[in-house]
Scaffold this motif. Structure first.
Motif, PDB file in Angstrom:
ATOM      1  N   LEU A  21       0.820  -1.202   0.000  1.00 33.51           N
ATOM      2  CA  LEU A  21       0.000   0.000   0.000  1.00 33.51           C
ATOM      3  C   LEU A  21       0.857   1.256   0.000  1.00 33.51           C
ATOM      4  N   SER A  22       1.883   1.245   0.798  1.00 31.97           N
ATOM      5  CA  SER A  22       2.782   2.400   0.865  1.00 31.97           C
ATOM      6  C   SER A  22       3.453   2.656  -0.485  1.00 31.97           C
ATOM      7  N   SER A  23       3.938   1.587  -1.111  1.00 30.21           N
ATOM      8  CA  SER A  23       4.605   1.773  -2.404  1.00 30.21           C
ATOM      9  C   SER A  23       3.623   2.238  -3.464  1.00 30.21           C
ATOM     10  N   LEU A  24       2.399   1.706  -3.450  1.00 26.20           N
ATOM     11  CA  LEU A  24       1.387   2.137  -4.412  1.00 26.20           C
ATOM     12  C   LEU A  24       1.012   3.601  -4.198  1.00 26.20           C
ATOM     13  N   ARG A  25       0.930   4.017  -2.946  1.00 30.03           N
ATOM     14  CA  ARG A  25       0.633   5.432  -2.667  1.00 30.03           C
ATOM     15  C   ARG A  25       1.747   6.330  -3.185  1.00 30.03           C
ATOM     16  N   ASN A  26       2.987   5.917  -2.973  1.00 35.39           N
ATOM     17  CA  ASN A  26       4.118   6.722  -3.463  1.00 35.39           C
ATOM     18  C   ASN A  26       4.126   6.803  -4.988  1.00 35.39           C
ATOM     19  N   VAL A  27       3.853   5.682  -5.644  1.00 35.95           N
ATOM     20  CA  VAL A  27       3.806   5.676  -7.105  1.00 35.95           C
ATOM     21  C   VAL A  27       2.702   6.601  -7.583  1.00 35.95           C
ATOM     22  N   ARG A  28       1.541   6.533  -6.941  1.00 36.92           N
ATOM     23  CA  ARG A  28       0.397   7.375  -7.334  1.00 36.92           C
ATOM     24  C   ARG A  28       0.736   8.847  -7.145  1.00 36.92           C
ATOM     25  N   ARG A  29       1.386   9.181  -6.029  1.00 38.04           N
ATOM     26  CA  ARG A  29       1.793  10.575  -5.813  1.00 38.04           C
ATOM     27  C   ARG A  29       2.762  11.030  -6.893  1.00 38.04           C
ATOM     28  N   GLY A  30       3.683  10.142  -7.270  1.00 36.71           N
ATOM     29  CA  GLY A  30       4.644  10.466  -8.327  1.00 36.71           C
ATOM     30  C   GLY A  30       3.942  10.710  -9.655  1.00 36.71           C
ATOM     31  N   HIS A  31       2.932   9.876  -9.966  1.00 31.91           N
ATOM     32  CA  HIS A  31       2.173  10.070 -11.207  1.00 31.91           C
ATOM     33  C   HIS A  31       1.438  11.403 -11.178  1.00 31.91           C
ATOM     34  N   ARG A  32       0.850  11.723 -10.017  1.00 31.74           N
ATOM     35  CA  ARG A  32       0.124  12.982  -9.898  1.00 31.74           C
ATOM     36  C   ARG A  32       1.069  14.164 -10.069  1.00 31.74           C
ATOM     37  N   ASP A  33       2.244  14.098  -9.443  1.00 31.49           N
ATOM     38  CA  ASP A  33       3.212  15.185  -9.559  1.00 31.49           C
ATOM     39  C   ASP A  33       3.682  15.342 -10.998  1.00 31.49           C
ATOM     40  N   ASN A  34       3.956  14.228 -11.684  1.00 33.57           N
ATOM     41  CA  ASN A  34       4.386  14.286 -13.081  1.00 33.57           C
ATOM     42  C   ASN A  34       3.295  14.844 -13.972  1.00 33.57           C
ATOM     43  N   ASP A  75       1.190  -0.117 -26.523  1.00 38.18           N
ATOM     44  CA  ASP A  75       2.065   0.088 -25.368  1.00 38.18           C
ATOM     45  C   ASP A  75       1.398   0.994 -24.329  1.00 38.18           C
ATOM     46  N   ILE A  76       0.729   2.046 -24.813  1.00 39.18           N
ATOM     47  CA  ILE A  76       0.015   2.949 -23.903  1.00 39.18           C
ATOM     48  C   ILE A  76      -1.098   2.190 -23.190  1.00 39.18           C
ATOM     49  N   ASP A  77      -1.842   1.366 -23.936  1.00 37.01           N
ATOM     50  CA  ASP A  77      -2.927   0.587 -23.341  1.00 37.01           C
ATOM     51  C   ASP A  77      -2.399  -0.413 -22.318  1.00 37.01           C
ATOM     52  N   ARG A  78      -1.238  -1.015 -22.611  1.00 41.38           N
ATOM     53  CA  ARG A  78      -0.639  -1.979 -21.680  1.00 41.38           C
ATOM     54  C   ARG A  78      -0.264  -1.277 -20.369  1.00 41.38           C
ATOM     55  N   LEU A  79       0.325  -0.081 -20.466  1.00 42.56           N
ATOM     56  CA  LEU A  79       0.678   0.674 -19.261  1.00 42.56           C
ATOM     57  C   LEU A  79      -0.572   1.073 -18.486  1.00 42.56           C
ATOM     58  N   ALA A  80      -1.626   1.467 -19.205  1.00 45.90           N
ATOM     59  CA  ALA A  80      -2.879   1.831 -18.540  1.00 45.90           C
ATOM     60  C   ALA A  80      -3.481   0.623 -17.830  1.00 45.90           C
ATOM     61  N   TYR A 107      -4.562  -2.277 -12.834  1.00 46.64           N
ATOM     62  CA  TYR A 107      -4.385  -3.437 -11.964  1.00 46.64           C
ATOM     63  C   TYR A 107      -3.836  -3.007 -10.605  1.00 46.64           C
ATOM     64  N   GLN A 108      -2.833  -2.128 -10.609  1.00 45.55           N
ATOM     65  CA  GLN A 108      -2.261  -1.670  -9.349  1.00 45.55           C
ATOM     66  C   GLN A 108      -3.289  -0.900  -8.521  1.00 45.55           C
ATOM     67  N   ILE A 109      -4.113  -0.115  -9.190  1.00 46.39           N
ATOM     68  CA  ILE A 109      -5.159   0.625  -8.475  1.00 46.39           C
ATOM     69  C   ILE A 109      -6.175  -0.346  -7.887  1.00 46.39           C
ATOM     70  N   ASN A 110      -6.520  -1.383  -8.636  1.00 42.67           N
ATOM     71  CA  ASN A 110      -7.461  -2.385  -8.119  1.00 42.67           C
ATOM     72  C   ASN A 110      -6.890  -3.120  -6.919  1.00 42.67           C
ATOM     73  N   VAL A 111      -5.606  -3.450  -6.968  1.00 42.45           N
ATOM     74  CA  VAL A 111      -4.956  -4.114  -5.826  1.00 42.45           C
ATOM     75  C   VAL A 111      -4.986  -3.185  -4.619  1.00 42.45           C
ATOM     76  N   LYS A 112      -4.669  -1.918  -4.854  1.00 35.81           N
ATOM     77  CA  LYS A 112      -4.687  -0.946  -3.754  1.00 35.81           C
ATOM     78  C   LYS A 112      -6.093  -0.823  -3.174  1.00 35.81           C
ATOM     79  N   ALA A 113      -7.096  -0.741  -4.030  1.00 37.59           N
ATOM     80  CA  ALA A 113      -8.478  -0.633  -3.556  1.00 37.59           C
ATOM     81  C   ALA A 113      -8.869  -1.867  -2.752  1.00 37.59           C
ATOM     82  N   GLU A 114      -8.465  -3.042  -3.231  1.00 37.54           N
ATOM     83  CA  GLU A 114      -8.772  -4.275  -2.510  1.00 37.54           C
ATOM     84  C   GLU A 114      -8.136  -4.259  -1.122  1.00 37.54           C
TER      85      GLU A 114
END
Length: 174
Positions: free
Chosen positions: A16-29, A114-119, A124-131
């Protein structure tokens, strides 16, 4: 068994911590990047433009009109038939167009894939975090329920003691 539960809980917390950090990084970018400057190479921009143009109704209509004019002019022109009935030159031109269009469209599709694969990976990561978040909420609700049961049990015990004392006082007074 309890050690496994604690170990699993720690792993979930780390995830959860790593997913939150990744999400914050995406938001900042996303806040710091300009949507027009998406880092595409010149070839990628050209491939996208060609694919977008050839995949539009405007292109289909214009090409259909040009093909119709070509055929009509070659059938009705008695003096200058530059491409008589089997329309070999027209077939050559269309084959040439298809030969050059196909690689551009394939490059654009590969990039979009490639864009669709990343999305999908991000989803998937968001679903894992939500779970995991839902699981943590369930654990908190279970803890609240257990605390409520303990409090109710204690209240019942206290009331039973009060009733028992009241019974004893009533018996001693009579």
């Amino acid at each position: 068994m309890k050690d496994l539960k604690i170990e699993l809980h720690d792993a979930e917390e780390r995830l959860l911590s790593s997913l939150r950090n990744v999400r914050r990084g995406h938001r900042d970018n996303a806040e710091n990047t300009n949507p027009c400057d998406s880092g595409l190479t010149r070839g990628q921009r050209i491939a996208d433009a060609v694919a977008a143009t050839m995949g539009s109704w405007k292109f289909i209509i214009i090409q259909s009109i040009l093909l119709f004019l070509w055929i009509v002019l070659n059938i009705t022109a008695y003096v200058k038939q530059w491409d008589p009935y089997p329309f070999i030159l027209l077939n050559l031109a269309l084959s040439f167009q298809a030969a050059y269009a196909a690689p551009f469209i394939m490059m654009s599709q590969n990039r979009q894939q490639d864009i669709d694969r990343l999305a999908a990976q991000n989803d998937y990561q968001i679903n894992v975090k939500a779970e995991l978040e839902i699981e943590l909420l369930h654990q908190k609700i279970d803890q609240l329920r257990e605390m409520e049961i303990v409090n109710l049990t204690q209240s019942v015990k206290d009331l039973t003691d009060i009733l028992h004392k009241a019974k004893i006082e009533i018996k001693t007074t009579h």
